[in-house]
Design an enzyme around this catalytic site. Structure first.
Site, short mmCIF file in Angstrom:
data_model
loop_
_atom_site.label_atom_id
_atom_site.label_comp_id
_atom_site.label_asym_id
_atom_site.label_seq_id
_atom_site.Cartn_x
_atom_site.Cartn_y
_atom_site.Cartn_z
N CYS A 1 1.02 -0.82 -0.14
CA CYS A 1 -0.10 -0.02 -0.15
C CYS A 1 0.35 1.45 -0.16
O CYS A 1 1.81 0.88 0.51
CB CYS A 1 -0.96 -0.02 1.23
SG CYS A 1 -2.12 -1.14 1.18
N GLU B 1 6.84 -14.82 -11.63
CA GLU B 1 6.98 -13.33 -10.53
C GLU B 1 5.85 -12.67 -12.54
O GLU B 1 5.15 -12.17 -12.07
CB GLU B 1 7.75 -12.67 -10.59
CG GLU B 1 7.96 -13.30 -9.17
CD GLU B 1 9.26 -12.28 -8.28
OE1 GLU B 1 10.62 -11.90 -9.15
OE2 GLU B 1 8.63 -10.88 -7.08
N ASN C 1 -1.57 2.37 5.56
CA ASN C 1 -0.58 0.58 5.14
C ASN C 1 -0.34 -0.17 6.26
O ASN C 1 0.38 0.39 7.12
CB ASN C 1 1.19 1.19 4.65
CG ASN C 1 1.73 0.51 4.69
OD1 ASN C 1 1.12 -1.19 3.81
ND2 ASN C 1 2.73 1.26 4.37
#
Ligand code: AGP
Length: 614
Positions: free
Chosen positions: A2, A494, A100
């Protein structure tokens, strides 16, 4: 995870915040939102998706306002949708919050507040926190600052937050515990952000908040910092070394490609001032006061996650091979929860690009409590892990923005190589001549990395084209190159979402060999001089089962040419440094495969650059 960015001053806040959110998008990109103080209103605009979706959503709307805050989310509590996006309002909508981290006791707090008549619209822990702050403020009839302090002392978990209040448009509050937050100090304007990247183009002066500190930032009267026990703290204003051009793609299609190409420079930067091959010395200023601890360590424990863990595995070979110190390499997430045996004579090395990885941070805090010496190897200056370590060395790779780590890995391995050679020499486990041989070769690595990139890029593009539709890959390596095989597989997974596994080459016959058929690409790192014959045998085993061999070698001999579908040649080096060269073709291969598959290379799905939740 975040991203947080906030502004208070006399300029229009929205463009500053949106630009800042784009810089922070590496931290999460499930949804984005902004709160703006507009006259007497505190308005929130938020939507699912990336910051570009938020920009579309804001199109044609009134976005005026000289204070505001924005957030880009990596979902923890609740699916990524418009409602769960931040900012969140309090019950009365007088307060708004971005957050966050994770409020671990949110469920109990929520239940209690629901009983008292609160209505929650989202599934997030963040909405619980902002309701709690207002609940305390109203029930106890106290000011917002006091209520904030009280609420923060009631919550468990991690947070970096920014709080705005409709009725007090000239004040913003920020606080942190476990998640990073930095304040930019401009001329009559202030910025708050998860890292310095949204701030650098406006001011070089920053203050990193410490855990359990809050900042009260005003439009006209400066800012103050307190701890959550309400004691005033003297802010330590630091000057940023970050440059704006480091945050741009510089003509490359993706940050990942730029970062792969930066490696000759970033490796050099991580050696700058530390290695002088001509004069024959290694100096590691950051660990100077603790080098005796390392020299006399009975054991080194390395804690890290992901790619940094792979760098740790390379370090295991380096420290054991050269310095003859036993090394254990631990996933930080496992280490912290298994009641590990730690002695005061242990040195714990924490490796982290971001310096904020929650599990790695918790692992070193645990080791510190048990008396171990902590050395941090991190890239982001001023981040939490270096600040919690006794000593350490920054990797100086420059900002890494692509979510898939490339230059951070090679910088980590470079710093760990310097450390291992330095300690080995001090311990007398390598001779003077071997020491000089090693540092002379290490000094040549940036040029050799450049040769690898220049000589293999086009070839790898073609190889990627021919392999891009394979559903599975195997990566094999031995010794120093076993961690490289793991790293190659991780890179491919990934960013291309192709299933890939890394294995020690000799381990293949204990199971994974069953997967090999004519459709299976097997990438073999075969540059080790010491085990060359053995690797050739492993390649024979793959070829005999019709696997598609892609071999990374120093010099293609006839045997390799006959066995492999593709042979990629890279320069020779001392074996301890071979990961620094052999990883480059694997980075390029995963990059081009992902590009051919049309994937979002820099922001792969479900991932975030800085993993600040456990
Ligand atoms: C690497 O490509 C990854 N995105 C990831 O595994 C990363 O290395 C891991 O999350 C650790 O991050 P850190 O180095 O910032 O601690």
């Amino acid at each position: 995870m975040c991203g947080i960015v906030a502004y208070i001053g006399s300029k229009e806040a929205c463009p500053i915040i949106i630009k800042g959110l784009q810089r922070l998008e590496y931290r999460g990109y499930d949804s984005a939102g902004i709160a703006l103080q507009q006259g007497k209103e505190l308005n929130i605009y938020k939507t699912k998706g990336k910051v570009s979706n938020l920009q579309d959503f804001l199109e044609g709307k009134n976005i005026e306002g000289t204070s505001g805050m924005g957030h880009t989310r990596w979902a923890t509590h609740g699916v990524p949708n418009d409602v769960n996006a931040h900012p969140h309002y309090s019950e009365s909508k007088d307060l708004a919050l971005i957050h966050n981290g994770i409020i671990e006791n949110y469920a109990i707090l929520k239940e209690e507040m629901v009983k008292r008549g609160h209505t929650f619209v989202s599934d997030t822990d963040t909405e619980v926190l902002i309701h709690l702050i207002e609940d305390i403020q109203l029930n106890e009839k106290i000011g917002l600052e006091e209520a904030l302090l009280q609420a923060l002392s009631e919550v468990t978990g991690a947070y970096a937050i920014v709080l705005m209040c409709k009725n007090n448009p000239d004040i913003m509050y920020a606080a942190r515990k476990g998640s990073p937050l930095v304040i930019g100090v401009g001329e009559n304007e202030y910025f708050m952000a998860s890292d310095a990247t949204p701030i650098v183009e406006y001011t070089k002066n920053v203050v990193y908040l410490n855990d359990e500190e809050i900042a009260i930032v005003t439009r006209n009267n400066g800012f103050t910092i307190k701890n959550i026990q309400n004691q005033l703290k003297t802010p330590y204003i630091q000057e940023l070394e970050l440059k704006l051009e480091m945050l741009e793609k510089g003509g490359y299609d993706h940050f990942m490609l730029k970062e792969i190409h930066e490696q000759p420079r970033s490796i050099k930067d991580s050696m700058r001032g530390r290695l002088n091959a001509m004069e024959g010395y290694i100096r590691l200023g950051g660990i100077k006061e603790y080098d005796q601890k390392l020299i006399n360590a009975n054991r080194i424990i390395i804690v890290a996650c992901g790619t940094s863990w792979h760098a740790g595995l390379v370090a295991e070979y380096l420290f054991e091979d050269l310095a003859r110190i036993p090394v254990e390499v631990e996933y930080a997430s496992e280490f912290r929860y298994r009641n590990p045996v730690i002695h005061e004579t242990d040195v714990v090395i924490a490796i982290s690009q971001s310096g904020e990885t929650a599990d790695t941070l918790a692992a070193i805090q645990l080791a510190k409590q048990k008396g171990a010496t902590i050395i941090g190897i991190c890239n982001v200056v001023g981040s939490s892990i270096p600040r919690s370590s006794h000593a350490g060395s920054y990797t100086h790779a420059g900002p890494e923005i692509g979510v898939a780590s490339t230059k951070a890995f090679t910088a980590q391995v470079t710093v760990l190589s310097l450390m291992a050679i330095y300690i080995a020499h001090k311990r007398g486990t390598i001779s003077d001549s071997r020491y000089h041989q090693l540092i002379t070769e290490l000094d040549c690595i940036p040029d050799k990395v450049k040769q690898v990139i220049d000589n293999t890029n086009e070839q790898i593009k073609n190889i990627a084209q021919s392999l891009k539709d394979a559903p599975n890959f195997l990566y094999l390596g031995r010794g120093y190159n076993f961690p490289v095989a793991l790293e190659g597989a991780l890179k491919l997974k990934e960013i291309s979402y192709i299933h890939a596994e890394g294995y020690p080459a000799a381990e293949m016959k204990h199971g994974p060999i069953a997967l090999i058929d004519e459709k299976m690409p097997v990438v073999v790192v075969a540059t080790n001089q010491s085990a060359y014959e053995k690797i050739i045998s492993n390649i024979q085993e793959v070829a005999a089962r019709k696997g598609r061999v892609i071999a990374i070698v120093n010099k293609a001999d006839n045997t390799i040419k006959e066995l492999a579908e593709h042979v990629i040649e890279i320069p020779e080096t001392e074996e301890p440094f071979s990961p620094l060269l052999s990883v480059i073709p694997l980075q390029l291969l995963s990059y081009y495969i992902a590009v051919y598959l049309g994937k979002n290379v820099d922001q792969p799905r479900n991932l975030a650059k800085s993993v600040t939740v456990e």
